[in-house]
Design a protein around this motif. Structure first.
Motif, PDB file in Angstrom:
ATOM      1  N   LEU A  59      36.527  72.492  12.914  1.00 38.23           N
ATOM      2  CA  LEU A  59      35.961  73.337  13.966  1.00 38.23           C
ATOM      3  C   LEU A  59      35.547  72.538  15.201  1.00 38.23           C
ATOM      4  O   LEU A  59      35.937  72.892  16.316  1.00 38.23           O
ATOM      5  N   PRO A  60      34.766  71.454  15.073  1.00 42.26           N
ATOM      6  CA  PRO A  60      34.360  70.748  16.296  1.00 42.26           C
ATOM      7  C   PRO A  60      35.473  69.919  16.940  1.00 42.26           C
ATOM      8  O   PRO A  60      35.500  69.782  18.163  1.00 42.26           O
ATOM      9  N   LEU A  61      36.391  69.379  16.144  1.00 41.81           N
ATOM     10  CA  LEU A  61      37.438  68.519  16.703  1.00 41.81           C
ATOM     11  C   LEU A  61      38.590  69.327  17.292  1.00 41.81           C
ATOM     12  O   LEU A  61      39.235  68.887  18.247  1.00 41.81           O
ATOM     13  N   PHE A  62      38.858  70.501  16.742  1.00 43.18           N
ATOM     14  CA  PHE A  62      40.014  71.297  17.163  1.00 43.18           C
ATOM     15  C   PHE A  62      39.596  72.747  17.415  1.00 43.18           C
ATOM     16  O   PHE A  62      40.031  73.668  16.709  1.00 43.18           O
ATOM     17  N   PRO A  63      38.755  72.990  18.403  1.00 39.90           N
ATOM     18  CA  PRO A  63      38.222  74.349  18.599  1.00 39.90           C
ATOM     19  C   PRO A  63      39.299  75.376  18.938  1.00 39.90           C
ATOM     20  O   PRO A  63      39.320  76.478  18.374  1.00 39.90           O
ATOM     21  N   GLU A  64      40.202  75.036  19.857  1.00 43.96           N
ATOM     22  CA  GLU A  64      41.235  75.996  20.246  1.00 43.96           C
ATOM     23  C   GLU A  64      42.180  76.273  19.086  1.00 43.96           C
ATOM     24  O   GLU A  64      42.550  77.428  18.821  1.00 43.96           O
ATOM     25  N   ALA A  65      42.567  75.224  18.366  1.00 41.04           N
ATOM     26  CA  ALA A  65      43.462  75.395  17.229  1.00 41.04           C
ATOM     27  C   ALA A  65      42.796  76.190  16.117  1.00 41.04           C
ATOM     28  O   ALA A  65      43.457  76.970  15.413  1.00 41.04           O
ATOM     29  N   SER A  66      41.495  76.014  15.945  1.00 45.93           N
ATOM     30  CA  SER A  66      40.773  76.775  14.927  1.00 45.93           C
ATOM     31  C   SER A  66      40.793  78.262  15.251  1.00 45.93           C
ATOM     32  O   SER A  66      41.004  79.100  14.362  1.00 45.93           O
ATOM     33  N   ARG A  67      40.581  78.595  16.508  1.00 45.46           N
ATOM     34  CA  ARG A  67      40.632  80.002  16.906  1.00 45.46           C
ATOM     35  C   ARG A  67      42.055  80.555  16.748  1.00 45.46           C
ATOM     36  O   ARG A  67      42.256  81.686  16.321  1.00 45.46           O
ATOM     37  N   TRP A  68      43.043  79.725  17.104  1.00 42.40           N
ATOM     38  CA  TRP A  68      44.442  80.128  17.013  1.00 42.40           C
ATOM     39  C   TRP A  68      44.862  80.424  15.573  1.00 42.40           C
ATOM     40  O   TRP A  68      45.563  81.402  15.292  1.00 42.40           O
ATOM     41  N   ALA A  69      44.428  79.576  14.636  1.00 44.89           N
ATOM     42  CA  ALA A  69      44.851  79.710  13.237  1.00 44.89           C
ATOM     43  C   ALA A  69      43.988  80.667  12.435  1.00 44.89           C
ATOM     44  O   ALA A  69      44.365  81.048  11.317  1.00 44.89           O
ATOM     45  N   ALA A  70      42.833  81.067  12.962  1.00 48.68           N
ATOM     46  CA  ALA A  70      41.865  81.847  12.189  1.00 48.68           C
ATOM     47  C   ALA A  70      42.449  83.122  11.572  1.00 48.68           C
ATOM     48  O   ALA A  70      42.195  83.409  10.398  1.00 48.68           O
ATOM     49  N   PRO A  71      43.233  83.936  12.302  1.00 45.31           N
ATOM     50  CA  PRO A  71      43.747  85.168  11.679  1.00 45.31           C
ATOM     51  C   PRO A  71      44.582  84.911  10.423  1.00 45.31           C
ATOM     52  O   PRO A  71      44.431  85.621   9.414  1.00 45.31           O
ATOM     53  N   VAL A  72      45.460  83.902  10.473  1.00 46.42           N
ATOM     54  CA  VAL A  72      46.287  83.598   9.299  1.00 46.42           C
ATOM     55  C   VAL A  72      45.421  83.049   8.168  1.00 46.42           C
ATOM     56  O   VAL A  72      45.607  83.398   6.991  1.00 46.42           O
ATOM     57  N   ILE A  73      44.465  82.190   8.501  1.00 47.21           N
ATOM     58  CA  ILE A  73      43.592  81.599   7.473  1.00 47.21           C
ATOM     59  C   ILE A  73      42.763  82.685   6.798  1.00 47.21           C
ATOM     60  O   ILE A  73      42.541  82.648   5.578  1.00 47.21           O
ATOM     61  N   ILE A  74      42.305  83.665   7.560  1.00 50.09           N
ATOM     62  CA  ILE A  74      41.531  84.764   6.969  1.00 50.09           C
ATOM     63  C   ILE A  74      42.384  85.539   5.965  1.00 50.09           C
ATOM     64  O   ILE A  74      41.914  85.906   4.878  1.00 50.09           O
ATOM     65  N   VAL A  75      43.646  85.769   6.299  1.00 53.88           N
ATOM     66  CA  VAL A  75      44.544  86.458   5.359  1.00 53.88           C
ATOM     67  C   VAL A  75      44.716  85.624   4.092  1.00 53.88           C
ATOM     68  O   VAL A  75      44.638  86.147   2.966  1.00 53.88           O
ATOM     69  N   LEU A  76      44.940  84.305   4.244  1.00 54.58           N
ATOM     70  CA  LEU A  76      45.083  83.431   3.081  1.00 54.58           C
ATOM     71  C   LEU A  76      43.809  83.419   2.238  1.00 54.58           C
ATOM     72  O   LEU A  76      43.866  83.383   1.005  1.00 54.58           O
ATOM     73  N   ALA A  77      42.658  83.452   2.910  1.00 54.48           N
ATOM     74  CA  ALA A  77      41.385  83.457   2.181  1.00 54.48           C
ATOM     75  C   ALA A  77      41.228  84.733   1.360  1.00 54.48           C
ATOM     76  O   ALA A  77      40.804  84.691   0.193  1.00 54.48           O
ATOM     77  N   VAL A  78      41.570  85.871   1.943  1.00 57.14           N
ATOM     78  CA  VAL A  78      41.464  87.134   1.208  1.00 57.14           C
ATOM     79  C   VAL A  78      42.433  87.147   0.030  1.00 57.14           C
ATOM     80  O   VAL A  78      42.096  87.609  -1.075  1.00 57.14           O
ATOM     81  N   VAL A  79      43.652  86.630   0.239  1.00 57.50           N
ATOM     82  CA  VAL A  79      44.611  86.537  -0.865  1.00 57.50           C
ATOM     83  C   VAL A  79      44.043  85.659  -1.976  1.00 57.50           C
ATOM     84  O   VAL A  79      44.163  85.964  -3.168  1.00 57.50           O
TER      85      VAL A  79
END
Length: 547
Positions: A300-320
């Motif tokens: 989160l602190p090192l890659f803020p833009e990338a974290s926001r960019w990847a968040a939707p896919v990561i949330i789906v993986l987390a729910v799975v």
């Protein structure tokens, strides 16, 4: 980072290393005392942890405190940099609490003539009777000396990695802690221990090698210098959008394997099935938190833009992960594999809370890491006591034990209820915060993830029913209940679940400010649950004169 007059964190790393060397160097005649030496060292480390907690300013929990900063390899910008915020301190304390309990639980395990634990389904009535006897282990002590030394070495790595503030140091520790775990599984596990150890090693090394590429690329994007690998130096480093995203993915993949998340989780059930119960308690209860801890404190602190960019896919993986882990747990025939799959589900909740980008959800995810360590650690240790008595991990080989071992049954039930997040136990607070915080931003994901709560009730209560209720199997009638030593192993964990369940405020104070800081780092405005307020003018009730 705030400096400390006493190097609390470095002392908590050095002491278990010295203890491991001392245990390993014990002469042949006194190796049987390795348990006593290891337990004494782990209790000293716990005392240092309590001292560090007393020195920590909870009012500034987002600040990295108790800092030790020493140049390590200045030519390459590498430093020995340790410091903790509230999240790091809580995981350090979880580590130093679990280690003495694991050593105490293994007090009668690993005799010198042992060739590994019985595999699933290998038990006989005679084996169950033998394992229930309170006999002393074989005397030489070579195997227990090795096991205790590895546990202490692992403790040093766990403390160091949760306090590391240098990215290169973090990577070195990330890889180095594979060594003691590999040998703890490969030397002391079940019949398929070597397969499980190699699979664990290959998955972890693959993730680590990808991460190494990211570590080097990140350093090249930073300002360099003698402290070029410090996290504080690299935060805000200028890089192109796709460079940031690729480096983020290299870190995230390594952390997802370590966590573990679906679909890179497959090493965990095999490792948990074959490893000794204490090793599984440390592996799943503490070490796997390195993955989610890295996501929170590095990604989160090192890659803020990338974290926001990847968040939707990561949330789906987390729910799975939440649903997949829970569904597979229901169908397991092996007790240890069942607990491992429940952890896949629980780690899905933690990752969901981190990438929902709400202060409530991140606070819940941070607290969840601690609570999961308590409940899963207790479950693995209690399952280990069951396996030692029965000589089998197959759930079908148990039945009716509640009448024979009521204390063991009761403690297992409490730990299981904590795993399903029963109100009044600590896991409920963290899971509730994750779901409420996620709902404010991603209501669909929160609603679907809530299904995991229902599935958790199924896999916990069905397991309890199959193991402890019904008629007692004839070969289990003579099974002994928990000894005093075993009660001391699980008692502190159950007490912590109850205390933090009814009074979580002191723990939540450690996570509140770091959660807000994480949102600030990632550049997202907080989303708080709100209560709608309507003025009297809007309702027509001015002063009651209209009535």
């Amino acid at each position: 980072m705030t400096d400390s007059t006493f190097p609390w964190l470095t002392a908590m790393v050095v002491l278990p290393v010295v203890g491991a060397l001392a245990v390993w160097a014990l002469p042949a005649g006194v190796r049987r005392h390795a348990r006593h030496v290891g337990l004494a060292v782990s209790l000293l480390v716990l005392a240092l942890g309590v001292g560090a907690l007393l020195q920590f300013d909870t009012g500034a929990a987002a600040t990295h405190q108790l800092a030790d900063l020493v140049p390590w390899i200045p030519a390459f910008g590498v430093s020995w940099a340790l410091a903790v915020d509230g999240v790091g301190l809580s995981l350090v304390l979880l580590s130093v609490v679990l280690v003495p309990l694991v050593l105490l639980a293994a007090w009668r395990e690993h005799p010198d003539d042992a060739a590994g634990r019985p595999g699933p389904g290998t038990a006989t009535a005679e084996a169950a009777t033998v394992t229930s006897a309170t006999t002393a282990p074989v005397v030489d002590g070579t195997r227990i000396r090795t096991y205790v030394a590895l546990v202490l070495l692992l403790e040093a790595f766990m403390v160091a990695i949760f306090a590391a503030r240098d990215v290169f140091l973090f990577y070195v520790l990330f890889e180095a802690m594979l060594i003691p775990v590999y040998f703890m599984i490969g030397m002391f596990g079940g019949l398929q221990r070597r397969y499980a150890a190699v699979k664990f090693l290959l998955f972890s090394l693959a993730g680590g090698l990808v991460m190494l590429v990211g570590v080097i690329a990140l350093y090249l994007q930073g300002p360099g210098g003698e402290q070029g690998f410090l996290v504080d130096t690299l935060v805000g480093a200028e890089m192109s959008t796709w460079t940031e995203r690729l480096i983020f993915l290299s870190f995230f993949l390594a952390f997802a394997i370590k966590a573990p998340m679906w679909p890179v989780h497959t090493w965990l059930p095999d490792a948990a099935e074959q490893a000794p119960a204490g090793t599984s308690a440390l592996l799943v209860g503490v070490l796997d938190k390195v993955g989610t801890f890295g996501m929170l404190t590095l990604c989160l602190p090192l890659f803020p833009e990338a974290s926001r960019w990847a968040a939707p896919v990561i949330i789906v993986l987390a729910v799975v992960s939440v649903l997949y882990g829970a569904l597979l747990a229901i169908g397991q025939a092996d007790l240890m594999r069942l607990i491992a799959y429940t952890s896949v589900s629980h780690f899905g909740f933690i990752v969901l809370g981190i990438f929902a980008f709400s202060s409530v959800s991140i606070q819940g995810a941070s607290f969840y890491m601690v609570n999961h360590g308590l409940s899963t650690g207790a479950l693995f240790l209690l399952a280990g006591f069951l396996v030692a008595r029965r000589g089998s991990q197959r759930i079908a080989d148990f039945g009716g034990l509640q009448k024979v071992v009521p204390v063991l049954a009761g403690t297992f039930l409490v730990a299981g209820l904590s795993a399903l997040s029963l109100p009044g136990l600590s896991t409920f607070v963290s899971e509730f915060l994750v779901l409420v915080g996620t709902f404010t931003r991603h209501p669909a994901a929160a609603i679907v993830a809530t299904t995991g709560v229902v599935l958790a009730a199924l896999y916990v209560l069905l397991t309890y029913q199959r193991v402890f209720t019904g008629p007692t199997r004839p070969e289990l009638v003579a099974t002994r209940d928990l000894s005093t030593r075993e009660k001391w192993v699980v008692g502190p964990l159950l007490a912590a679940m109850l205390v933090l369940g009814f009074y979580p405020a002191p723990a939540l104070d450690l996570f509140r400010e770091p959660a807000g800081q994480s949102l600030e780092d990632v550049g997202v405005q907080d989303s708080q649950p709100t209560v709608s307020t309507v003025s009297p003018a809007e309702t027509g009730d001015h002063d009651g004169s209209d009535q």
